[in-house]
Design a protein around this motif. Structure first.
Motif, short mmCIF file in Angstrom:
data_model
loop_
_atom_site.label_atom_id
_atom_site.label_comp_id
_atom_site.label_asym_id
_atom_site.label_seq_id
_atom_site.Cartn_x
_atom_site.Cartn_y
_atom_site.Cartn_z
N UNK A 125 7.79 38.73 83.88
CA UNK A 125 7.03 37.96 82.90
C UNK A 125 7.61 36.57 82.69
N UNK A 126 8.93 36.49 82.63
CA UNK A 126 9.57 35.18 82.46
C UNK A 126 9.37 34.32 83.70
N UNK A 127 9.36 34.95 84.89
CA UNK A 127 9.11 34.19 86.12
C UNK A 127 7.72 33.59 86.12
N UNK A 128 6.74 34.36 85.64
CA UNK A 128 5.38 33.85 85.55
C UNK A 128 5.29 32.74 84.50
N UNK A 129 5.94 32.93 83.38
CA UNK A 129 5.91 31.94 82.30
C UNK A 129 6.52 30.61 82.77
N UNK A 130 7.64 30.70 83.45
CA UNK A 130 8.31 29.49 83.94
C UNK A 130 7.40 28.72 84.89
N UNK A 131 6.72 29.42 85.78
CA UNK A 131 5.82 28.75 86.72
C UNK A 131 4.66 28.09 85.99
N UNK A 132 4.10 28.78 85.00
CA UNK A 132 3.00 28.20 84.23
C UNK A 132 3.43 26.92 83.54
N UNK A 133 4.63 26.93 82.97
CA UNK A 133 5.14 25.74 82.28
C UNK A 133 5.39 24.60 83.26
N UNK A 134 5.84 24.94 84.47
CA UNK A 134 6.04 23.90 85.48
C UNK A 134 4.72 23.30 85.93
N UNK A 135 3.64 24.05 85.75
CA UNK A 135 2.30 23.54 86.08
C UNK A 135 1.68 22.79 84.91
N UNK A 136 2.46 22.61 83.83
CA UNK A 136 2.01 21.84 82.69
C UNK A 136 1.20 22.61 81.66
N UNK A 137 1.34 23.94 81.66
CA UNK A 137 0.56 24.77 80.75
C UNK A 137 1.43 25.38 79.67
N UNK A 138 0.85 25.55 78.47
CA UNK A 138 1.51 26.36 77.45
C UNK A 138 1.38 27.81 77.87
#
Length: 464
Positions: free
Chosen positions: A299-312
């Motif tokens: 879950x944290x891996x997915x969250x980190x990628x989303x944030x790197x893509x500029x998403x909350x």
């Protein structure tokens, strides 16, 4: 990219949103690999074997000075054992650390996985319904495990899937008995995995009562439950096999041999498969316990990628279990629409992330699918016409239910595409036929078997 059909999935519908979601899925799946953490905690330095890391120690091992240090000149045989969907990848990590120091071992992995281990035997066994290979592998494991003696060192791996891949029927029962109970309880009634395992654990070969002393056991787990979790996520409070079968109105429907066996043994402590090491017929002393992987990594891996893509990015729940997948899908679709139109409880653009193991009660339906496919298909009618919402779900091990695909992805265009293809998605959902529907729409996620297991990853993306 672990999603092998990425190009097909991003050739239609909400293409921009699909690309974002699939990249987030890919990052989450990659973070679920137990291999790097095991290499970190099992290593050789200056003729010494170092085992353990404080970050992964659990239960009484947190009070042990780590790493454990073994003088290789004093270690006898080294064995590797285990069963489950992630254990071969875990054993591979220890093989790559120890090489020719490994004496023997037996690993039972899920069918369709590739051969990863070179030093120990691997049996590819049935899951979620056990098969003859499950039994043969369990017997071979016990045969080798019987050779362990004082001075030896044992690495024992466990992950989800061990109950099926290491099935060995108790005296008086057959493989067909266990297969029948599995089909009725897990598929027909939609029982939770813990409930199913509590019943099946009583139908396995009992422990011998023997304790192997002086052969340290390094118990390494890839856990499906979040760190610190104290609940088994059961829908009903009982852990008694007979109570569970009666609750699901199956007591009079399971084979007579199963009823007779449970009446005689359901309180017999030798049939407690949950004692460490799980699915072994022996006890060990000493035991050192480590948890190297859990859903929080994914879950944290997915969250980190989303944030790197500029998403909350918002992790809603680490382990949403034992609720019908279609109900969860409809609920999350409603929340996504609230975000899209009212900017609450979160402001778009954002991603909602959660993990877990929902259920699918198929009853007498003849359709084909899995919880991830059913989840995404159930959201499609609710988000019909939205140009901003994309929903995806993927089983961490790469296979969803009794299918060869990992999950699926839908968006606001899915319903219209289904109508144009002559598909009635409501009928497909009623028949639990999500696999066929998503396949026709080219919306299935295919990764192949990944050799890991943290249940499922669910992603809901809402564009601004």
């Amino acid at each position: 990219m672990l999603v092998k059909n990425y190009d097909d999935l991003t050739a239609h519908g909400n293409i921009e949103g699909r690309k974002l979601v699939l990249n987030i899925i890919d990052a989450g799946l990659r973070a679920a690999d137990p291999y790097p953490n095991i290499r970190k905690m099992v290593r050789i330095e200056e003729g010494k074997l170092l085992v353990g890391h404080q970050s992964y120690a659990v239960r009484d091992t947190v009070n042990v000075e780590l790493p454990l240090i073994f003088d290789l000149s004093q270690v006898g045989n080294v064995y590797l054992f285990g069963g489950g969907k992630a254990v071969q990848r875990m054993a591979q990590a220890v093989e790559d650390s120890l090489g020719d120091l490994i004496t023997d071992g037996q690993i039972n992995a899920k069918k369709e996985d590739i051969l990863r281990c070179k030093k120990v035997n691997v049996t590819f066994a049935g899951h979620p319904i056990p098969d003859k290979d499950s039994v043969d592998g369990a017997k071979r494991k016990h045969e080798i495990e019987s050779k362990v003696k004082k001075g030896d060192l044992v690495f024992y791996f466990t992950s989800g899937g061990g109950s099926a891949t290491l099935t060995w029927p108790a005296p008086g029962l057959t493989l067909e008995d266990i297969q029948e109970v599995t089909r009725r309880l897990y598929f027909e009634k939609g029982a939770s995995m813990p409930e199913k395992n509590r019943v099946l654990s009583k139908l396995r070969m009992p422990r011998t009562g023997k304790t192997i002393s002086g052969a340290p056991l390094i118990y390494i787990a890839s856990s499906e439950t979040p760190s610190g979790s104290t609940t088994h996520h059961r829908r009903f409070p009982s852990t008694d096999a007979i109570d569970i079968l009666k609750t699901y109105e199956l007591w009079d429907k399971v084979p007579p041999s199963v009823r007779s066996h449970l009446k005689k043994t359901h309180t017999d402590p030798r049939y407690d498969a949950y004692k460490t090491p799980i699915h072994s017929l022996f006890y060990y002393d000493p035991i050192y316990r480590f948890r190297v992987m859990g859903p929080e990594y994914m879950l944290e891996g997915a969250k980190k990628q989303a944030e790197e893509l500029g998403l909350e990015a918002h992790i809603l729940c680490s382990s949403l279990n034992d609720i019908e997948a279609s109900n969860i899908g409809q609920t999350l679709a409603g929340i996504a629409l609230e975000v899209e139109h009212q900017s609450r409880p979160f402001k778009p653009p954002c991603v909602l992330i959660f993990g877990g193991e929902p259920t699918v009660s198929i009853g007498q339906a003849k359709g084909k699918g899995g919880r991830n496919q059913e989840f995404v298909l159930a959201t499609a009618p609710w988000i019909y016409g939205s140009e901003k919402i994309v929903v995806a779900a993927c089983d961490c091990d790469g296979t969803d239910g009794p299918t060869d695909i990992a999950g699926g992805v839908v968006d606001g265009y899915t319903m219209k595409r289904a109508e144009e293809a002559g598909l009635d998605l409501y009928e497909e959902l009623n028949n639990h036929n999500s696999y066929e529907a998503l396949t026709k729409l080219q919306d299935t996620i295919y990764t192949g078997v990944l050799g890991q297991n943290l249940r499922s990853l669910f992603i809901v993306y809402i564009k601004k």
